[in-house]
Design an enzyme around this catalytic site. Structure first.
Site, short mmCIF file in Angstrom:
data_model
loop_
_atom_site.label_atom_id
_atom_site.label_comp_id
_atom_site.label_asym_id
_atom_site.label_seq_id
_atom_site.Cartn_x
_atom_site.Cartn_y
_atom_site.Cartn_z
N ASP A 86 0.93 -1.25 -0.05
CA ASP A 86 0.00 0.14 -0.10
C ASP A 86 0.99 1.14 -0.02
O ASP A 86 1.72 1.33 1.01
CB ASP A 86 -0.99 0.01 1.28
CG ASP A 86 -2.02 -0.94 1.34
OD1 ASP A 86 -1.93 -1.76 0.53
OD2 ASP A 86 -3.15 -0.72 2.09
N HIS A 141 4.29 -7.82 -0.28
CA HIS A 141 3.73 -9.02 -0.87
C HIS A 141 4.40 -9.20 -2.18
O HIS A 141 4.90 -8.37 -2.71
CB HIS A 141 2.34 -8.88 -1.03
CG HIS A 141 1.45 -8.83 0.24
ND1 HIS A 141 0.67 -9.80 0.97
CD2 HIS A 141 1.35 -7.70 1.15
CE1 HIS A 141 0.35 -9.29 1.83
NE2 HIS A 141 0.44 -8.21 2.31
N SER A 226 8.71 3.65 4.50
CA SER A 226 9.82 3.03 3.78
C SER A 226 9.43 3.14 2.23
O SER A 226 8.49 3.88 2.15
CB SER A 226 10.20 1.80 4.00
OG SER A 226 10.42 1.52 5.58
#
Length: 261
Positions: A86, A141, A226
């Site tokens: 996200d 992911h 990050s």
């Protein structure tokens, strides 16, 4: 002038001692009472959470929270690669030989990857830079059904990778601590997933115990805000046309489609 002032301030503040203090403080059990405030401050959706708010034992535990499986479904077709995180779409485009431009700064994929085979593979390809702010879901992911071909660490002490860091910092994408992962898909298509650490809590945890990954499978998490850099081979994919309009992507949403020959 602004760059010199900014970099000077970062040099003063960016110490391991401060990082250790922040990390320790965020893990303290007393910070569990800050979780509801954190949720309200950043407008985080609680209906997506794997657990109830009262079940998080610290602010750090909430920060690296998991979501319910159905909260991030994998979308698109078999020929599409998805966002691994996200994040805000910070920059995307073509690699100009071996160079990418992000917020007015030019970076070399030679410095980013430091692996000649990979540099040759991704020169003149495509890139996508995704920034995760403190409010975002911080699990990472897999962008595609793939096998981990290479995985290695680079860099050391990290500086901010937010808007100010990318604009005024000293090449944070290619100097920060990072984990470079190269993935190979069944049809032979490669992509690079570069996970870039942030200032202070300079930690990237890997959670996948094997080399074969399914699209959407969790592979790790960041312990602080990050950035992820995705690199694609020249002529192998087209970036999603809606990236600029969207401005923000979630795990499972398509970001690139393979060119079908």
């Amino acid at each position: 002038m602004r760059k010199h002032l900014y970099r000077g301030i970062i040099r003063l503040l960016n110490s391991r001692r401060v990082g250790k203090f922040i990390e320790g403080a965020s893990r303290a059990s007393v910070t569990r009472w800050l979780v509801p405030f954190y949720v309200r401050m950043f407008g985080i959706r609680t209906d997506e959470l794997e657990k109830q708010l009262r079940e998080y034992n610290s602010l750090q535990e909430f920060f690296v929270r998991r979501l319910r499986a159905e909260a991030r479904p994998v979308r698109g077709g078999e020929d599409e690669m998805i966002s691994p995180v996200d994040a805000k779409v910070e920059q995307f485009g073509e690699v100009q030989d071996t160079l990418i431009k992000v917020k007015g700064l030019t970076y070399s994929i030679q410095d980013l990857l430091q692996n000649q085979e990979m540099i040759m593979r991704y020169q003149k390809g495509s890139f996508l830079v995704l920034y995760l702010s403190p409010k975002d879901y911080h699990r990472i992911h897999s962008p595609a059904h793939s096998v981990v071909e290479k995985q290695f660490e680079l860099g050391g002490t990290s500086t901010p990778v937010n808007k100010w860091g990318l604009t005024l910092g000293k090449s944070p994408l290619t100097t920060n601590y990072r984990i470079v992962t190269e993935l190979k898909q069944k049809d032979g298509t490669y992509l690079a997933l570069v996970k870039v650490g942030a200032m202070w809590i300079n930690t990237i945890e890997l959670t996948h115990p094997h080399s074969r990954l399914s699209k959407g499978e969790e592979v790790g998490f960041f312990s602080f805000g990050s950035t992820v850099v995705l690199l694609f081979e020249n002529g192998k994919v087209n970036l999603h046309p809606d990236l600029k309009r969207q401005g923000f992507v979630k795990v499972g949403e398509p970001v690139a489609r393979k060119n079908i020959v």
